[in-house]
Design an enzyme around this catalytic site. Structure first.
Site, PDB file in Angstrom:
ATOM      1  CG  ASN A  11      -1.883  -1.012   1.390  1.00 41.65           C
ATOM      2  OD1 ASN A  11      -2.336  -1.551   0.385  1.00 41.65           O
ATOM      3  ND2 ASN A  11      -2.248  -1.341   2.614  1.00 41.65           N
ATOM      4  CG  ASP A  13       0.907   3.324   4.697  1.00 49.81           C
ATOM      5  OD1 ASP A  13       0.127   2.613   4.027  1.00 49.81           O
ATOM      6  OD2 ASP A  13       1.623   2.876   5.614  1.00 49.81           O
ATOM      7  CG  ASN A  43       4.576  -1.897   6.236  1.00 52.13           C
ATOM      8  OD1 ASN A  43       5.095  -1.122   5.420  1.00 52.13           O
ATOM      9  ND2 ASN A  43       3.453  -1.607   6.876  1.00 52.13           N
ATOM     10  N   GLY A 222       2.028  -5.336  22.412  1.00 55.59           N
ATOM     11  CA  GLY A 222       2.492  -3.953  22.320  1.00 55.59           C
ATOM     12  C   GLY A 222       3.730  -3.720  23.161  1.00 55.59           C
ATOM     13  NE  ARG A 224       0.179  -5.141  28.262  1.00 58.71           N
ATOM     14  CZ  ARG A 224      -0.588  -6.187  27.963  1.00 58.71           C
ATOM     15  NH1 ARG A 224      -0.452  -7.306  28.613  1.00 58.71           N
ATOM     16  NH2 ARG A 224      -1.502  -6.115  27.020  1.00 58.71           N
ATOM     17  CB  ALA A 249       4.573  -0.790  10.125  1.00 60.28           C
ATOM     18  CB  ALA A 250       4.635  -1.542  16.091  1.00 59.54           C
ATOM     19  N   GLY A 251       3.602  -4.012  14.452  1.00 61.45           N
ATOM     20  CA  GLY A 251       3.295  -5.445  14.364  1.00 61.45           C
ATOM     21  C   GLY A 251       3.990  -6.091  13.167  1.00 61.45           C
ATOM     22  CG  ASP A 252       3.102  -4.772   9.312  1.00 60.49           C
ATOM     23  OD1 ASP A 252       2.308  -5.723   9.507  1.00 60.49           O
ATOM     24  OD2 ASP A 252       2.750  -3.677   8.841  1.00 60.49           O
ATOM     25  CB  SER A 282       9.477  -0.440  13.646  1.00 59.07           C
ATOM     26  OG  SER A 282       8.321  -0.739  14.399  1.00 59.07           O
ATOM     27  N   GLY A 287       5.864   7.061   9.937  1.00 54.40           N
ATOM     28  CA  GLY A 287       5.914   6.287   8.682  1.00 54.40           C
ATOM     29  C   GLY A 287       6.201   4.831   8.973  1.00 54.40           C
TER      30      GLY A 287
HETATM   31  O1  RIB Z   1       0.374  -2.555   9.478  1.00 52.65           O
HETATM   32  C1  RIB Z   1       0.471  -1.240   9.030  1.00 52.65           C
HETATM   33  C2  RIB Z   1      -0.060  -1.122   7.636  1.00 52.65           C
HETATM   34  O2  RIB Z   1      -1.433  -1.361   7.645  1.00 52.65           O
HETATM   35  C3  RIB Z   1       0.106   0.249   7.023  1.00 52.65           C
HETATM   36  O3  RIB Z   1       1.344   0.438   6.409  1.00 52.65           O
HETATM   37  C4  RIB Z   1      -1.074   0.331   6.082  1.00 52.65           C
HETATM   38  O4  RIB Z   1      -0.721   0.266   4.733  1.00 52.65           O
HETATM   39  C5  RIB Z   1      -2.005  -0.806   6.483  1.00 52.65           C
HETATM   40  O5  RIB Z   1      -2.016  -1.794   5.554  1.00 52.65           O
END
Ligand code: RIB
Length: 306
Positions: A11, A13, A43, A222, A224, A249-252, A282, A287
């Site tokens: 994507n 953003d 990501n 998160g 924690r 995108a912390a999870g990514d 991250s 961004g």
């Molecule tokens: O996980 C974060 C992402 O979720 C963003 O970069 C956005 O594009 C959405 O897909």
């Protein structure tokens, strides 16, 4: 080190910073606007590329300026893009993101070309896909494609990681193909259809997924940290303290860190510790991909936080 492959979304953003999120019906002024590459799939691929992994991205962009820009982003970040095609007559995926002054976000995604990653497309890329060992999936491409591809890969004994984001119910037949599922609390609630208020609830929700065939749950929590949950085992791995500016995108990044350490052959606790560090770092710039760290930066960060 094992080879990695991300099958998922790309994507662009469109990010605005705001003091507080607007209420329904309210119009507010934002403080800034900027365009950043994002998408849960890309990501994860870019985070892996920045860490120095051998990583292939499989997905689609549209035939617009965002699509062309994205191909450059992948190249500049060490991500192999022979799995990414430009789809004609459709926009690239976009995400409209607001980030408030606590670093929290809310996101609207328009799938665009990501919605065209179908089973035939996977077949057309199979020769490159099948060379990898560890596969990362999320839920921003059609569910049918995710289930179909996972089944084929599992039949070949590949390792499969699912980030069940954005939160969505899953078909029952998908769970047996997944080696590691990495939900945050909201996603786990959605998957288990159970409210989670404490650790007992968490374990009960986890058991619902184990009954469906899941092997290991990495429960993202998160700041924690995260928990490693197996049928009769529970281990919590603490997170690192950082000054979060933007948690997009912390999870990514967490998933990429986890997969990277797994590809290096690290034990699960080490993988999650490394993932916590990558995810935490991250968040320190605005961004999705801006603050994703190199391997050296992560090591230094972890040494300093000892
Ligand atoms: O996980 C974060 C992402 O979720 C963003 O970069 C956005 O594009 C959405 O897909």
């Amino acid at each position: 080190m094992k080879e990695l492959c991300v099958i998922g979304s790309l994507n662009m953003d469109l990010v605005t910073t705001v003091g507080d999120f607007p209420k329904p019906g309210e119009t507010i002024f934002g403080d800034s606007f900027k365009t950043f590459p994002g998408g849960k799939g890309a990501n994860q691929a870019v985070a892996l590329g920045k860490l120095g992994a051998d990583v292939l991205m499989v997905g689609k962009v549209g035939d617009d300026i965002y699509g062309a820009k994205y191909l450059e982003v992948l190249k500049n970040n060490n991500v192999r893009q022979d799995g990414v095609d430009i789809e004609k007559e459709i926009s690239s995926g976009v995400a409209i993101i607001k980030v408030n002054n606590k670093g929290e976000n809310n996101i609207v995604v328009v799938s665009g070309a990501n919605g065209k990653v179908d089973v035939n497309y996977i077949e057309s890329k199979w020769d490159v896909i099948v060379k990898a060992d560890i596969f990362l999936f999320q839920l921003e491409i059609p569910m049918e494609t995710v289930v179909y591809t996972m089944k084929k890969l599992k039949d070949l004994g590949k390792i499969i990681i699912l980030d069940p984001a954005p939160a969505s119910k899953l078909p029952d037949d998908i769970f047996k193909y997944i080696d590691f599922i990495t939900p945050n609390e909201t996603e786990l609630e959605t998957l288990a259809e159970k409210k989670i208020d404490n650790e007992d609830d968490l374990r009960e929700a986890a058991n619902i997924l184990f009954d469906k065939g899941v092997k290991v749950i990495i429960s993202k929590q998160g700041r924690r940290g995260a928990a490693i949950i197996k049928r009769n085992e529970y281990a919590h791995v603490s997170g690192f303290k950082v000054n979060a500016v933007d948690t997009t995108a912390a999870g990514d990044s967490f998933n990429a860190g986890f997969a990277f350490a797994l590809a290096q052959g690290k034990i699960l606790e080490e993988c999650v510790k490394f993932a916590n560090a990558v995810g935490g770092i991250s968040t320190t710039a605005l961004g999705a991909q801006e603050a994703m760290p190199s391997y050296e930066v992560v090591r230094k960060f972890m040494d300093e936080k000892k």
